[in-house]
Design a protein around this motif. Structure first.
Motif, PDB file in Angstrom:
ATOM      1  N   GLN A 172       0.824  -1.200   0.000  1.00  0.00           N
ATOM      2  CA  GLN A 172       0.000   0.000   0.000  1.00  0.00           C
ATOM      3  C   GLN A 172       0.865   1.260   0.000  1.00  0.00           C
ATOM      4  O   GLN A 172       0.581   2.229  -0.710  1.00  0.00           O
ATOM      5  CB  GLN A 172      -0.940  -0.008   1.210  1.00  0.00           C
ATOM      6  CG  GLN A 172      -2.021  -1.082   1.119  1.00  0.00           C
ATOM      7  CD  GLN A 172      -2.884  -1.166   2.361  1.00  0.00           C
ATOM      8  OE1 GLN A 172      -2.353  -1.276   3.480  1.00  0.00           O
ATOM      9  NE2 GLN A 172      -4.188  -1.123   2.186  1.00  0.00           N
ATOM     10  N   TRP A 173       1.946   1.220   0.774  1.00  0.00           N
ATOM     11  CA  TRP A 173       2.892   2.342   0.756  1.00  0.00           C
ATOM     12  C   TRP A 173       3.534   2.504  -0.629  1.00  0.00           C
ATOM     13  O   TRP A 173       3.813   3.626  -1.072  1.00  0.00           O
ATOM     14  CB  TRP A 173       3.980   2.135   1.821  1.00  0.00           C
ATOM     15  CG  TRP A 173       3.546   2.498   3.205  1.00  0.00           C
ATOM     16  CD1 TRP A 173       3.374   1.660   4.274  1.00  0.00           C
ATOM     17  CD2 TRP A 173       3.216   3.811   3.665  1.00  0.00           C
ATOM     18  NE1 TRP A 173       2.955   2.359   5.376  1.00  0.00           N
ATOM     19  CE2 TRP A 173       2.847   3.688   5.028  1.00  0.00           C
ATOM     20  CE3 TRP A 173       3.179   5.065   3.063  1.00  0.00           C
ATOM     21  CZ2 TRP A 173       2.467   4.782   5.785  1.00  0.00           C
ATOM     22  CZ3 TRP A 173       2.795   6.162   3.822  1.00  0.00           C
ATOM     23  CH2 TRP A 173       2.452   6.014   5.172  1.00  0.00           C
ATOM     24  N   PHE A 174       3.781   1.408  -1.274  1.00  0.00           N
ATOM     25  CA  PHE A 174       4.392   1.419  -2.603  1.00  0.00           C
ATOM     26  C   PHE A 174       3.549   2.249  -3.568  1.00  0.00           C
ATOM     27  O   PHE A 174       4.058   3.122  -4.289  1.00  0.00           O
ATOM     28  CB  PHE A 174       4.517  -0.030  -3.093  1.00  0.00           C
ATOM     29  CG  PHE A 174       5.393  -0.223  -4.303  1.00  0.00           C
ATOM     30  CD1 PHE A 174       6.663   0.316  -4.363  1.00  0.00           C
ATOM     31  CD2 PHE A 174       4.945  -0.978  -5.384  1.00  0.00           C
ATOM     32  CE1 PHE A 174       7.481   0.119  -5.468  1.00  0.00           C
ATOM     33  CE2 PHE A 174       5.757  -1.181  -6.495  1.00  0.00           C
ATOM     34  CZ  PHE A 174       7.017  -0.630  -6.527  1.00  0.00           C
ATOM     35  N   PHE A 175       2.236   2.022  -3.564  1.00  0.00           N
ATOM     36  CA  PHE A 175       1.338   2.761  -4.461  1.00  0.00           C
ATOM     37  C   PHE A 175       1.185   4.218  -4.035  1.00  0.00           C
ATOM     38  O   PHE A 175       1.115   5.118  -4.891  1.00  0.00           O
ATOM     39  CB  PHE A 175      -0.029   2.086  -4.509  1.00  0.00           C
ATOM     40  CG  PHE A 175      -0.042   0.780  -5.246  1.00  0.00           C
ATOM     41  CD1 PHE A 175       0.216   0.732  -6.601  1.00  0.00           C
ATOM     42  CD2 PHE A 175      -0.305  -0.415  -4.588  1.00  0.00           C
ATOM     43  CE1 PHE A 175       0.201  -0.465  -7.289  1.00  0.00           C
ATOM     44  CE2 PHE A 175      -0.326  -1.621  -5.259  1.00  0.00           C
ATOM     45  CZ  PHE A 175      -0.071  -1.648  -6.615  1.00  0.00           C
ATOM     46  N   ILE A 176       1.113   4.480  -2.745  1.00  0.00           N
ATOM     47  CA  ILE A 176       0.940   5.852  -2.261  1.00  0.00           C
ATOM     48  C   ILE A 176       2.136   6.720  -2.642  1.00  0.00           C
ATOM     49  O   ILE A 176       1.981   7.837  -3.164  1.00  0.00           O
ATOM     50  CB  ILE A 176       0.744   5.859  -0.726  1.00  0.00           C
ATOM     51  CG1 ILE A 176      -0.618   5.240  -0.368  1.00  0.00           C
ATOM     52  CG2 ILE A 176       0.848   7.277  -0.172  1.00  0.00           C
ATOM     53  CD1 ILE A 176      -0.818   4.992   1.114  1.00  0.00           C
ATOM     54  N   ILE A 177       3.338   6.219  -2.384  1.00  0.00           N
ATOM     55  CA  ILE A 177       4.548   7.002  -2.675  1.00  0.00           C
ATOM     56  C   ILE A 177       4.694   7.234  -4.171  1.00  0.00           C
ATOM     57  O   ILE A 177       4.972   8.351  -4.620  1.00  0.00           O
ATOM     58  CB  ILE A 177       5.787   6.288  -2.095  1.00  0.00           C
ATOM     59  CG1 ILE A 177       5.723   6.296  -0.569  1.00  0.00           C
ATOM     60  CG2 ILE A 177       7.068   6.937  -2.593  1.00  0.00           C
ATOM     61  CD1 ILE A 177       6.782   5.442   0.100  1.00  0.00           C
ATOM     62  N   GLU A 178       4.491   6.182  -4.952  1.00  0.00           N
ATOM     63  CA  GLU A 178       4.630   6.327  -6.404  1.00  0.00           C
ATOM     64  C   GLU A 178       3.606   7.297  -6.970  1.00  0.00           C
ATOM     65  O   GLU A 178       3.911   8.145  -7.815  1.00  0.00           O
ATOM     66  CB  GLU A 178       4.478   4.966  -7.073  1.00  0.00           C
ATOM     67  CG  GLU A 178       4.670   5.017  -8.574  1.00  0.00           C
ATOM     68  CD  GLU A 178       4.021   3.851  -9.275  1.00  0.00           C
ATOM     69  OE1 GLU A 178       3.461   4.064 -10.366  1.00  0.00           O
ATOM     70  OE2 GLU A 178       4.069   2.731  -8.742  1.00  0.00           O
ATOM     71  N   GLY A 179       2.349   7.195  -6.528  1.00  0.00           N
ATOM     72  CA  GLY A 179       1.302   8.088  -7.022  1.00  0.00           C
ATOM     73  C   GLY A 179       1.565   9.538  -6.674  1.00  0.00           C
ATOM     74  O   GLY A 179       1.341  10.441  -7.492  1.00  0.00           O
ATOM     75  N   ALA A 180       2.063   9.797  -5.465  1.00  0.00           N
ATOM     76  CA  ALA A 180       2.344  11.172  -5.048  1.00  0.00           C
ATOM     77  C   ALA A 180       3.458  11.787  -5.894  1.00  0.00           C
ATOM     78  O   ALA A 180       3.373  12.952  -6.308  1.00  0.00           O
ATOM     79  CB  ALA A 180       2.732  11.191  -3.574  1.00  0.00           C
ATOM     80  N   VAL A 181       4.504  11.016  -6.149  1.00  0.00           N
ATOM     81  CA  VAL A 181       5.608  11.520  -6.985  1.00  0.00           C
ATOM     82  C   VAL A 181       5.117  11.811  -8.397  1.00  0.00           C
ATOM     83  O   VAL A 181       5.479  12.830  -9.006  1.00  0.00           O
ATOM     84  CB  VAL A 181       6.768  10.505  -7.011  1.00  0.00           C
ATOM     85  CG1 VAL A 181       7.826  10.911  -8.035  1.00  0.00           C
ATOM     86  CG2 VAL A 181       7.399  10.379  -5.625  1.00  0.00           C
ATOM     87  N   SER A 182       4.257  10.956  -8.943  1.00  0.00           N
ATOM     88  CA  SER A 182       3.744  11.151 -10.298  1.00  0.00           C
ATOM     89  C   SER A 182       2.890  12.408 -10.403  1.00  0.00           C
ATOM     90  O   SER A 182       2.943  13.126 -11.417  1.00  0.00           O
ATOM     91  CB  SER A 182       2.927   9.925 -10.736  1.00  0.00           C
ATOM     92  OG  SER A 182       3.753   8.782 -10.833  1.00  0.00           O
ATOM     93  N   ILE A 183       2.104  12.700  -9.380  1.00  0.00           N
ATOM     94  CA  ILE A 183       1.295  13.918  -9.383  1.00  0.00           C
ATOM     95  C   ILE A 183       2.196  15.152  -9.408  1.00  0.00           C
ATOM     96  O   ILE A 183       1.961  16.116 -10.151  1.00  0.00           O
ATOM     97  CB  ILE A 183       0.350  13.959  -8.169  1.00  0.00           C
ATOM     98  CG1 ILE A 183      -0.777  12.937  -8.360  1.00  0.00           C
ATOM     99  CG2 ILE A 183      -0.225  15.355  -7.969  1.00  0.00           C
ATOM    100  CD1 ILE A 183      -1.712  12.827  -7.179  1.00  0.00           C
ATOM    101  N   LEU A 184       3.264  15.135  -8.619  1.00  0.00           N
ATOM    102  CA  LEU A 184       4.203  16.258  -8.592  1.00  0.00           C
ATOM    103  C   LEU A 184       4.839  16.470  -9.965  1.00  0.00           C
ATOM    104  O   LEU A 184       4.913  17.603 -10.467  1.00  0.00           O
ATOM    105  CB  LEU A 184       5.284  15.998  -7.542  1.00  0.00           C
ATOM    106  CG  LEU A 184       6.392  17.055  -7.455  1.00  0.00           C
ATOM    107  CD1 LEU A 184       5.812  18.416  -7.069  1.00  0.00           C
ATOM    108  CD2 LEU A 184       7.458  16.623  -6.432  1.00  0.00           C
ATOM    109  N   VAL A 185       5.287  15.390 -10.603  1.00  0.00           N
ATOM    110  CA  VAL A 185       5.899  15.497 -11.927  1.00  0.00           C
ATOM    111  C   VAL A 185       4.876  15.994 -12.950  1.00  0.00           C
ATOM    112  O   VAL A 185       5.197  16.796 -13.827  1.00  0.00           O
ATOM    113  CB  VAL A 185       6.488  14.141 -12.361  1.00  0.00           C
ATOM    114  CG1 VAL A 185       6.922  14.167 -13.826  1.00  0.00           C
ATOM    115  CG2 VAL A 185       7.670  13.766 -11.476  1.00  0.00           C
ATOM    116  N   GLY A 186       3.622  15.527 -12.843  1.00  0.00           N
ATOM    117  CA  GLY A 186       2.581  15.983 -13.756  1.00  0.00           C
ATOM    118  C   GLY A 186       2.354  17.480 -13.669  1.00  0.00           C
ATOM    119  O   GLY A 186       2.200  18.162 -14.696  1.00  0.00           O
TER     120      GLY A 186
END
Length: 494
Positions: free
Chosen positions: A220-234
């Motif tokens: 669950q942490w894996f998805f949360i961290i990855e999703g947050a980084v992707s939003i920032l890059v977007g």
């Protein structure tokens, strides 16, 4: 080789090409642009260098990082599976495979309309918006509690991701020349190899150590961290991504005209106008190259069918959990380096067919070794060949299809989307070739990979053969020969 001439439809196509190459010397093209027409050769060279540098430093890092995170979003479930995602949600192998396939249902639905839409709008708005959309889906994954929820989230993730991959392929071919295109595509396409490297290290750091924090599973942490980084890059990408050569706001008028001039010269005088959306789609459907590249792309994705199961395959080598995460990195690192080398060679020598066939043959050797021996060293070497060959083949195939059909943009967008759309259909069935009952060799999946490698090689040769026939017809139409004294116009690159 047959000397039979192309059919009437192909002759009509050739006539269009011939007509488009009249008065298309670099000097004639330069005269079309008000800010370029009075520049001498030295000034043109300096301006060209400045524009290329600006695009390289603005677009290439942006789409490479975006694609890295895009591909990480596709493969994250494979590492999460090792960390217990499947068992924690009580999913059988059949439900798991259905979830993997469902992602590509959404991906397929959004592919063609997304890329046709992109050809007519500003990429700096559409592509970052899509990235934020799929990142939101990723962040919702920890809230999933059942196999049905897993399938639903993966469907919408695929739907949001659909326009991105064909979109950046279209953008790259619209900014770079034939000689530059293969290497630039290798740079950003290597994002998928880098993402596999990063995925292994992220899995080692997050999935191996963060379980139980705040009452959440490590996956669950894996998805949360990855999703947050992707939003920032977007969000950042809204400001750094260019649009098209004719309307990118952070280029001056002179730089915009040079960006257009470069690509027109590379295309033999063919202007990359947008064209009608449905006209572009109809033109792409009538072009034999579209269906050859559809078959080649489909075959390459079959040859890459291992990627969603690569961690599970590596686990059968007998490594521990942490080592399994880490040893995934070297094959992808080698694939990245070889992709850059082969792409540079392909662009320099203007050759694509054998640059695809040779690495694909290496992949066939690699998978043959992996399914026929228990020796860990031999199987690991086979994995390196398998990964490197298939990723190199796909990168060069994407570059080849966009240089063979350079304009109009709507037709090129349709070709890319159709080929990618057809290729993704393989994901509806390929997950069922890798059930855990097939461990340790996964010979059923190995057979699918070998079939994909064979078809890729045959179709690459078919594209080369057809391009040579069309070039011969162009030579005859223009009266060109080595001793005719006539300057040879635009030709298909094979």
């Amino acid at each position: 080789m047959s000397t039979e001439k192309p059919d009437n439809a192909s002759i009509e196509k050739i006539d269009v090409v011939v007509n488009s190459t009249e008065n298309t010397t670099p000097a004639a093209i330069q005269a079309r642009f008000t800010t370029l027409c009075d520049l001498d050769d030295e000034q043109m060279a300096a301006l060209n260098k400045r524009v290329l540098r600006r695009i390289d430093w603005r677009m290439m890092p942006t789409i490479t990082i975006m694609f890295l995170l895009n591909y990480l979003d596709r493969i994250n479930v494979s590492n999460a599976r090792l960390a217990g995602l499947q068992s924690d949600l009580g999913m059988s192998d059949t439900i798991w495979s259905a979830g993997i396939s469902t992602f590509y249902v959404g991906y397929l639905i959004g592919q063609l309309p997304g890329n046709l839409w992109l050809a007519r709008v500003r990429p700096s708005l559409l592509l970052p918006g899509m990235m934020i959309g799929w990142s939101i889906c990723t962040i919702t994954m920890p809230a999933v509690t059942s196999g049905a929820g897993f399938c639903i989230v993966r469907f919408f993730t695929g739907l949001c991701e659909a326009p991105f991959f064909p979109g950046i392929t279209l953008m790259t071919s619209s900014w770079y020349t034939k000689a530059e295109n293969p290497t630039r595509m290798a740079v950003w396409h290597a994002g998928n190899t880098i993402s596999n490297i990063i995925s292994g290290f992220l899995a080692a750091g997050i999935l191996h150590h963060m379980g139980g924090i705040a009452g959440l599973y490590s996956w669950q942490w894996f998805f949360i961290i990855e999703g947050a980084v992707s939003i920032l890059v977007g969000i950042i990408s809204f400001f750094t991504l260019p649009d098209w050569p004719e309307n990118t706001k952070w280029l001056s008028e002179e730089e915009r005209e040079m960006a257009q001039y470069r690509v027109i010269v590379s295309n033999g005088g063919k202007v990359e106008q947008v064209g009608g959306t449905w006209d572009g789609l109809k033109d792409a459907c009538k072009d034999p190259f579209t269906w050859m590249f559809c078959g080649m792309h489909f075959s390459l994705i079959n040859a890459q069918s291992f990627k969603d199961f690569f961690p599970s395959i590596i686990k059968t080598f007998g490594f521990g959990e942490l080592e399994t995460y880490l040893v995934q990195a070297p094959p992808y690192a080698i694939a990245y380096l070889s992709a850059l080398a082969l792409a540079w060679s392909s662009g320099k020598f203007r050759e694509s067919c054998y640059h695809i066939i040779v690495p694909i043959a290496a992949s066939a050797v690699g998978i043959a070794v992996m399914i026929s021996t228990e020796n860990v060293g031999a199987r690991y070497f086979g994995a390196i060949l398998l990964v490197s060959g298939t990723y190199n083949g796909l990168n060069l195939q994407l570059s080849w299809e966009t240089t063979l059909v350079p304009a109009p943009r709507s037709k090129k967008a349709a070709l890319i989307a159709i080929a990618n759309c057809v290729s993704q259909c393989s994901h509806w069935y390929s997950p069922y070739f890798f059930p855990r009952s097939q461990e340790p060799f996964y010979r059923l999946g190995g057979g699918l990979i070998l079939f994909g490698c064979l078809c890729t090689a045959l179709l690459a040769w078919a594209v080369k053969w057809w391009a040579k026939r069309l070039n011969k017809a162009l030579d005859e139409t223009e009266g060109y020969s080595e001793h005719s004294g006539i300057e040879r116009g635009w030709r298909y690159v094979y």
